[in-house]
Design a protein around this motif. Structure first.
Motif, mmCIF file in Angstrom:
data_model
loop_
_atom_site.group_PDB
_atom_site.id
_atom_site.type_symbol
_atom_site.label_atom_id
_atom_site.label_comp_id
_atom_site.label_asym_id
_atom_site.label_seq_id
_atom_site.Cartn_x
_atom_site.Cartn_y
_atom_site.Cartn_z
ATOM 1 N N ALA A 190 11.780 -8.033 7.740
ATOM 2 C CA ALA A 190 11.421 -7.366 6.447
ATOM 3 C C ALA A 190 10.781 -8.397 5.543
ATOM 4 O O ALA A 190 10.682 -9.685 5.711
ATOM 5 C CB ALA A 190 12.629 -6.916 5.864
ATOM 6 N N VAL A 191 10.000 -7.651 4.576
ATOM 7 C CA VAL A 191 9.270 -8.740 3.575
ATOM 8 C C VAL A 191 10.135 -9.123 2.380
ATOM 9 O O VAL A 191 10.076 -10.054 2.070
ATOM 10 C CB VAL A 191 7.786 -8.065 3.210
ATOM 11 C CG1 VAL A 191 7.022 -8.991 1.922
ATOM 12 C CG2 VAL A 191 7.074 -8.117 4.470
ATOM 13 N N ASP A 192 10.350 -7.882 1.864
ATOM 14 C CA ASP A 192 11.430 -8.012 0.541
ATOM 15 C C ASP A 192 10.803 -8.819 -0.432
ATOM 16 O O ASP A 192 11.443 -9.750 -0.877
ATOM 17 C CB ASP A 192 13.003 -8.535 1.005
ATOM 18 C CG ASP A 192 13.542 -7.334 1.642
ATOM 19 O OD1 ASP A 192 13.326 -6.345 1.811
ATOM 20 O OD2 ASP A 192 14.436 -8.159 2.624
ATOM 21 N N PHE A 193 9.482 -8.371 -0.891
ATOM 22 C CA PHE A 193 8.738 -9.231 -1.812
ATOM 23 C C PHE A 193 9.047 -8.593 -3.264
ATOM 24 O O PHE A 193 9.060 -7.531 -3.202
ATOM 25 C CB PHE A 193 7.307 -9.185 -1.528
ATOM 26 C CG PHE A 193 6.430 -9.776 -2.422
ATOM 27 C CD1 PHE A 193 6.084 -11.230 -2.433
ATOM 28 C CD2 PHE A 193 5.885 -9.083 -3.516
ATOM 29 C CE1 PHE A 193 5.331 -11.871 -3.238
ATOM 30 C CE2 PHE A 193 5.098 -9.890 -4.405
ATOM 31 C CZ PHE A 193 4.676 -11.204 -4.337
ATOM 32 N N ARG A 194 9.421 -9.292 -4.234
ATOM 33 C CA ARG A 194 9.411 -9.118 -5.438
ATOM 34 C C ARG A 194 8.566 -9.872 -6.463
ATOM 35 O O ARG A 194 8.992 -11.006 -6.380
ATOM 36 C CB ARG A 194 11.078 -9.036 -5.985
ATOM 37 C CG ARG A 194 11.870 -8.080 -5.343
ATOM 38 C CD ARG A 194 11.776 -6.562 -5.499
ATOM 39 N NE ARG A 194 12.861 -5.948 -4.684
ATOM 40 C CZ ARG A 194 12.405 -5.435 -3.324
ATOM 41 N NH1 ARG A 194 11.326 -5.766 -2.691
ATOM 42 N NH2 ARG A 194 13.232 -4.648 -2.710
ATOM 43 N N GLY A 195 7.789 -9.132 -7.105
ATOM 44 C CA GLY A 195 7.136 -10.279 -8.162
ATOM 45 C C GLY A 195 7.033 -9.669 -9.661
ATOM 46 O O GLY A 195 7.669 -8.560 -9.639
ATOM 47 N N LEU A 198 4.358 -6.360 -8.420
ATOM 48 C CA LEU A 198 4.431 -5.695 -7.368
ATOM 49 C C LEU A 198 5.503 -6.002 -6.631
ATOM 50 O O LEU A 198 6.536 -6.971 -6.602
ATOM 51 C CB LEU A 198 3.420 -6.098 -6.261
ATOM 52 C CG LEU A 198 1.878 -6.058 -6.760
ATOM 53 C CD1 LEU A 198 0.905 -6.804 -6.026
ATOM 54 C CD2 LEU A 198 1.375 -4.503 -6.739
ATOM 55 N N ALA A 199 6.220 -4.941 -5.812
ATOM 56 C CA ALA A 199 7.280 -4.989 -4.796
ATOM 57 C C ALA A 199 7.171 -4.444 -3.663
ATOM 58 O O ALA A 199 6.549 -3.287 -3.663
ATOM 59 C CB ALA A 199 8.659 -4.638 -5.690
ATOM 60 N N VAL A 200 7.424 -4.912 -2.661
ATOM 61 C CA VAL A 200 7.273 -4.304 -1.276
ATOM 62 C C VAL A 200 8.356 -4.586 -0.275
ATOM 63 O O VAL A 200 8.682 -5.842 -0.187
ATOM 64 C CB VAL A 200 5.812 -4.618 -0.630
ATOM 65 C CG1 VAL A 200 5.719 -5.803 -0.316
ATOM 66 C CG2 VAL A 200 5.768 -3.643 0.730
ATOM 67 N N GLN A 201 8.949 -3.628 0.486
ATOM 68 C CA GLN A 201 10.231 -4.105 1.220
ATOM 69 C C GLN A 201 9.950 -4.447 2.699
ATOM 70 O O GLN A 201 10.103 -5.338 3.332
ATOM 71 C CB GLN A 201 11.141 -2.944 1.392
ATOM 72 C CG GLN A 201 12.099 -2.986 2.439
ATOM 73 C CD GLN A 201 13.062 -1.800 2.239
ATOM 74 O OE1 GLN A 201 14.137 -1.779 1.859
ATOM 75 N NE2 GLN A 201 12.952 -1.183 3.325
ATOM 76 N N GLY A 202 8.670 -3.867 3.335
ATOM 77 C CA GLY A 202 8.411 -3.763 4.839
ATOM 78 C C GLY A 202 9.532 -3.773 5.704
ATOM 79 O O GLY A 202 10.517 -3.233 5.502
ATOM 80 N N PRO A 203 9.306 -4.161 6.978
ATOM 81 C CA PRO A 203 8.060 -4.633 7.580
ATOM 82 C C PRO A 203 6.932 -3.422 7.749
ATOM 83 O O PRO A 203 7.200 -2.287 7.318
ATOM 84 C CB PRO A 203 8.600 -4.788 8.924
ATOM 85 C CG PRO A 203 9.747 -3.957 9.267
ATOM 86 C CD PRO A 203 10.480 -3.669 7.886
ATOM 87 N N LEU A 204 5.880 -3.937 8.100
ATOM 88 C CA LEU A 204 4.444 -2.959 7.976
ATOM 89 C C LEU A 204 4.726 -2.177 9.304
ATOM 90 O O LEU A 204 5.395 -2.559 10.222
ATOM 91 C CB LEU A 204 3.413 -3.937 8.128
ATOM 92 C CG LEU A 204 2.135 -3.151 7.981
ATOM 93 C CD1 LEU A 204 1.822 -2.484 6.554
ATOM 94 C CD2 LEU A 204 0.815 -4.290 8.436
ATOM 95 N N GLY A 205 4.180 -0.962 9.202
ATOM 96 C CA GLY A 205 4.311 -0.075 10.357
ATOM 97 C C GLY A 205 3.178 -0.414 11.592
ATOM 98 O O GLY A 205 3.098 0.460 12.230
ATOM 99 N N VAL A 206 2.434 -1.308 11.123
ATOM 100 C CA VAL A 206 1.275 -1.729 11.906
ATOM 101 C C VAL A 206 1.786 -2.927 12.600
ATOM 102 O O VAL A 206 1.905 -4.009 11.978
ATOM 103 C CB VAL A 206 0.021 -1.654 11.335
ATOM 104 C CG1 VAL A 206 -1.103 -2.132 12.260
ATOM 105 C CG2 VAL A 206 -0.368 -0.468 10.932
#
Length: 451
Positions: A190-195, A198-206
Motif C-alpha cells: 500500500a501507499v497510504d500517502f497523506r499530505g 492530496l491523499a491516496v491509499q494504493g496500491p496502483l492497479g497497474v
C-alpha cells in the motif's frame, strides 16, 4: 544530441494553420500518425504534446480572441493522441501533458503506467501545475492558487505518483497456471500517502512500468519551477531569446540537480528551436518573412496574453510593456522582456513578433541551422533541442530531410537509437524501486502513514 518535437494536439502555433502548405487534419488520427512516422524515420527521440485545460480568456477577459485567431484552442486530449502516435510507431518516445493542479495522482499514475506498458517503455509525462485562471474556473476555483501553493501540491503529487508506480516490485507478477498463483502479494504494498493537498491509499492497479517511472518532463523557469525540475525531472524543456540566457539557465539547472544528489548527466535540457530551412540563408529568411506577414497583432497579443495569463488590454498597447509581477509561464515572459527591451518595442509590436517568433535563431540553410545547434551544444546551453515547426507536417519533413542528414554527417546524431526504451534513448537511468524517497523534498509538509 537529443531531438524532441513539440506538437500541439490542435492547430500548430498562432498562425501555423494559415500557412499555405499546412495540413488541416488536426481533428483526424491520420494527421498525427503521419507526423509520428516522419519523426520516427528521422530519428527523433521524442514527440512532446503540450496541453491546457481551458479555452483561454486572458485577452479582454473573453474567449473571443482565442477562438477567432486559433490561439491556445482547440486542444484535444493529449492521451488519445499520444496513444494513436505510439500505436503507429515502434521506437519514438511519446510524452503527453497532465496537470498536477486539476487531476489526481492515482489517475495519472494509472494512465502513464498503462501507456508505458503498451509502448514497451516509450512513455513520458510532461508535468505542469497549470498557468491560466480559465483552467481554475473549469474546476470550481475563481482563480489559480499562488505559485508557491501550486508547487507545494505538485511536490506531493510527484511523491504520491512515484510511490504508486513503486507499489509493485518488478517481480510481483508470477503467473503459474499449474498452481493457480498469479502474483506475489508480499511484493505489492500500500501507499497510504497523506499530505496537505492530496491523499491516496494504493496500491496502483497497474504493475510497475517498464521504465520504472515514465520519463518525467518539466518546463518551469521560475526559481520554484527550477528547483522542482532539479528534484523530479528527467528532461527540462525551456525557451530562450539568446545564447547567453540559455547558458545561464543550463548552468543553474545542472548545479541544482547536483545539489539534490542527482547526476546532472541524467537530466537533459532541451531548449526550443523553431526551424525554418531554406536552400540558403536568403531563401530561409524570405520564407520566414512571408510567414510573419500572416500574423495580425491581435493574434500575437492573444497568444502572449494566454502565456503570461495577464489581460494586456489593461495597458496602452502602443506603449511599453510594464513590469508584471505574477505571470503564467515565466520562461516566456522573460523571453518577451529580454527581446522587448533590446528592440524598444510597444506591446502591440511585441504581439506581432510573438505571433511568429523563431526561438534559437534557427532560420537558414541546413548547414547554418546545424552550425547554430552545434554552437549551443559546445557553449553548454543544451543537451539537444525541442524542435518547433512553424506548420505541420511540412516543417518537420523539411527538418528531417535537410537538417537531420547534416547533423548525422557531423556525428551529432546517431544512425541508430541507443535502446528500445525512451530512457535508454535519452541516456537516462532506470529508477530503482523506492527512489521517490531520495526525490521527495525533505521539507515537504507531509505525514506518511505506513510504507
Amino acid at each position: 544530441m537529443h531531438l524532441a518535437a513539440f506538437l500541439n494536439a490542435g492547430p500548430q502555433g498562432t498562425v501555423g494553420w494559415r500557412h499555405p502548405h499546412a495540413g488541416d487534419g488536426f481533428l483526424s488520427a491520420a494527421h498525427y500518425v503521419k507526423i509520428a512516422r516522419v519523426l520516427e524515420d528521422a530519428g527523433f527521440d521524442l514527440a512532446f504534446i503540450p496541453d491546457s485545460l481551458a479555452v483561454p480568456r486572458s485577452l479582454g477577459n473573453s474567449f473571443d480572441p482565442a477562438v477567432r485567431w486559433g490561439t491556445g484552442t482547440p486542444r484535444l486530449d493529449p492521451i488519445p493522441v499520444a496513444t494513436i502516435m505510439a500505436a503507429a510507431t515502434t521506437r519514438l518516445g511519446i510524452a503527453a501533458t497532465a496537470s498536477t493542479g486539476y487531476l489526481e495522482p492515482y489517475n495519472v499514475a494509472r494512465t502513464f503506467g498503462t501507456l508505458d506498458h503498451l509502448t514497451d517503455g516509450r512513455a513520458g509525462w510532461n508535468v505542469v501545475t497549470s498557468f491560466q485562471d480559465a483552467e481554475a474556473q473549469n474546476y470550481g476555483q475563481e482563480k489559480l492558487p499562488d505559485r508557491a501553493t501550486r508547487y507545494e501540491r505538485a511536490e506531493e503529487f510527484l511523491e504520491a505518483t512515484t510511490r504508486l508506480w513503486d507499489s509493485w516490485s518488478d517481480d510481483a507478477l508470477a503467473p503459474d497456471k499449474a498452481t493457480g498463483v498469479f502474483g506475489r502479494p508480499e511484493e505489492v504494498e500500500a501507499v497510504d500517502f497523506r499530505g496537505r493537498h492530496l491523499a491516496v491509499q494504493g496500491p496502483l492497479g497497474v504493475p510497475r512500468p517498464p521504465q520504472g517511472y515514465p520519463v518525467i518532463i518539466q518546463a518551469g523557469a521560475s526559481p520554484a519551477g527550477r528547483d522542482f525540475a532539479a528534484r523530479w525531472a528527467d528532461v527540462i524543456f525551456c525557451s530562450h531569446e539568446s545564447l547567453d540566457s540559455a547558458v545561464d539557465f543550463y548552468r543553474d539547472i545542472k548545479q541544482r540537480v547536483a545539489a539534490r544528489g542527482r547526476d546532472p548527466q541524467h537530466v537533459k535540457v532541451l531548449p526550443a528551436a523553431t526551424t525554418v530551412v531554406g536552400a540558403d540563408a536568403a531563401e530561409a529568411r524570405a520564407t520566414h518573412e512571408a510567414f510573419v506577414e500572416l500574423v495580425t497583432p491581435e493574434a500575437g497579443l492573444s497568444r502572449m496574453a494566454y502565456h503570461v495569463n495577464v489581460d494586456l488590454t489593461r495597458y496602452d498597447l502602443d506603449g511599453p510593456l510594464p513590469s508584471l509581477e505574477e505571470v503564467g509561464v515565466e520562461g516566456h515572459y522573460r523571453e518577451i522582456v529580454e527581446f522587448a527591451e533590446r528592440e524598444k518595442l510597444t506591446i502591440r509590436e511585441i504581439g506581432r513578433w510573438y505571433g511568429a517568433r523563431t526561438e534559437g535563431d534557427m532560420v537558414g540553410s541546413a548547414s547554418q541551422i546545424a552550425d547554430t545547434m552545434e554552437t549551443w551544444l559546445d557553449a553548454g546551453a543544451a543537451d539537444g533541442f525541442m524542435v518547433q515547426a512553424t506548420h505541420v507536417p511540412e516543417a518537420f519533413e523539411d527538418f528531417a530531410s535537410a537538417v537531420v542528414p547534416e547533423l548525422r554527417s557531423r556525428g551529432l546524431l546517431p544512425e541508430q537509437p541507443a535502446g528500445p526504451t525512451l530512457r535508454e534513448r535519452l541516456g537516462l537511468h532506470r529508477p530503482e524501486r523506492g527512489e521517490w524517497r531520495n526525490r521527495a523534498a525533505s521539507t515537504a509538509p507531509v505525514v506518511v502513514v505506513g510504507s
